[in-house]
Design an enzyme around this catalytic site. Structure first.
Site, PDB file in Angstrom:
ATOM      1  N   ASP A 131      42.537  68.387  80.183  1.00 20.58           N
ATOM      2  CA  ASP A 131      42.588  66.952  80.500  1.00 20.58           C
ATOM      3  C   ASP A 131      42.784  66.760  82.005  1.00 20.58           C
ATOM      4  OD1 ASP A 131      42.557  64.239  80.103  1.00 20.58           O
ATOM      5  OD2 ASP A 131      44.388  64.151  78.905  1.00 20.58           O
ATOM      6  N   GLU A 155      41.976  58.457  72.618  1.00 19.75           N
ATOM      7  CA  GLU A 155      43.206  58.968  73.249  1.00 19.75           C
ATOM      8  C   GLU A 155      43.914  57.876  74.043  1.00 19.75           C
ATOM      9  OE1 GLU A 155      45.522  60.866  76.627  1.00 19.75           O
ATOM     10  OE2 GLU A 155      43.813  59.530  76.716  1.00 19.75           O
TER      11      GLU A 155
HETATM   12 ZN   LIG Z   1      43.544  58.398  80.714  1.00 23.94          ZN
END
Ligand SMILES: [Zn+2]
Length: 378
Positions: free
Chosen positions: A238, A191
């Protein structure tokens, strides 16, 4: 992830708001949800969390160790889930022409009667890679804690799912069986940007997987055309694990799911089941009454983007503003707020119970701590 325009707001007309499928669990059901134990969530020795709190840059031994941890967890604790990986390799701006391997981890539990082309799934998503710099960066909120929370949630709903599906099969209600959803855990690699965030230096695993699934077709006459179409809701966690997060509602079409989280949060607080409540009584899901006007969807770049671009419905659970520790060396185990981390696991489990109709399939309350046979599962 990256938020170039965090302050900018975007107005989207509420032309088509999807109808949800969430039924709030009762207070009795919420009381049956066990909290994660220290033996799983201690930052130094917890069986679920501690193994992820290491540098895990793609293609390094740390990354491989964490991947094995996920495989061991499912192999040992959830052996009837179907586990696989999806691999790709790309050069990065700092790899000097060398291809770096990216490995996405995928675990699935579907109703046993369903054909792969006919099932819709709730997909719990986090990224497990850590940022290359600063050297030694751990990324406890980004996203070791979300990964551990998802493992805990999967284990917490597993037995209830099995019981529900057994009962549905015994009853033989074909219409109910046809509508039944499966669950997927998706732990993505790559990511983080290697140098600085661009469309090509970020989201390596997510971009490859979304493209791959879009081109994977099911058998003719299946209800779902491609593997991507199996996703009914992409629930992305997240930057979770700092105290007092403020989670906006990013998308009008999944506001129903956001509202479910908001109501459950209030219920858990009211019932004294939120350990972080005393220190931080303010709501996490504070935009529950938002029903028109300004939405931030698409402004925070994250793993959902390649899926969203292909029409997948997304619930993005990420605070705004980002935690104070974001992309700093202090984003480590010692700076996690453990009450908050455990509250996230309870809240997300409660939401899955509501979304999957598991209320009637939960076990009785776990025995009091200290007694033999204390369980972390429902
Ligand atoms: Zn990050």
């Amino acid at each position: 992830m990256w938020a170039p325009l965090q302050c900018l707001q975007m107005t989207i007309l509420l032309s088509s708001v999807a109808r949800g499928f969430f039924v709030a669990p009762s207070t009795t059901a919420l009381r049956r949800l066990s909290r994660p134990s220290d033996s799983d969530f201690d930052v130094h020795s917890g069986a679920l969390l501690a193994p992820i709190l290491i540098p895990r840059v793609p293609g390094t031994p740390g990354s491989l160790k964490v991947l094995r941890h996920f495989q061991d967890f499912f192999g040992n604790s959830l052996p009837d889930w179907s586990v696989t990986t999806q691999n790709s390799s790309y050069t990065t701006p700092l790899s000097k022409g060398k291809k770096i391997p990216f490995v996405n981890f995928v675990a699935t539990k579907d109703p046993p009667w369903v054909a792969p082309g006919d099932v819709g799934r709730l997909v719990l998503v986090a990224h497990y890679d850590s940022k290359l710099t600063p050297e030694g960066f751990i990324g406890a909120t980004d996203s070791a804690a979300p990964c551990a929370i998802i493992l805990q949630v999967a284990r917490s709903i597993d037995a209830a799912l099995t019981r529900r599906w057994k009962k549905l099969k015994e009853e033989g209600d074909e219409m109910a069986m046809e509508e039944e959803r499966g669950v997927m855990v998706l732990l993505l690699d790559g990511e983080e940007a290697w140098q600085s965030w661009t469309d090509t230096d970020s989201l390596y695993g997510a971009r490859d997987l979304a493209q791959h699934w879009e081109s994977q077709y099911h058998a003719p006459l299946s209800a779902r055309k491609t593997h991507l179409a199996n996703i009914d809701l992409f629930i992305l966690l997240d930057l979770l694990g700092s105290a007092a997060p403020k989670i906006p509602s990013y998308f009008p079409t999944t506001h129903w799911a956001y509202t479910g989280f908001a109501h459950l949060e209030q219920q858990l607080r009211a019932e004294g089941l939120f350990a972080s409540h005393k220190a931080n009584p303010g709501s996490w899901f504070h935009e529950v009454d938002k029903d028109k006007g300004q939405w931030y969807g698409g402004m925070v770049q994250d793993d959902h983007v390649p899926f969203m671009q292909r029409g997948v419905e997304v619930l993005h659970i990420i605070p705004s503003p980002f935690p104070r520790v974001w992309h700093e060396m202090i984003d480590d185990g010692d700076h996690l707020d453990m009450d908050t981390v455990k509250d996230w696991a309870v809240l997300t489990t409660a939401w899955m119970v509501g979304a999957l109709g598991l209320e009637d399939y939960l076990e009785s309350p776990a025995p009091a701590p200290g007694r033999r046979g204390t369980k972390t599962e429902l």
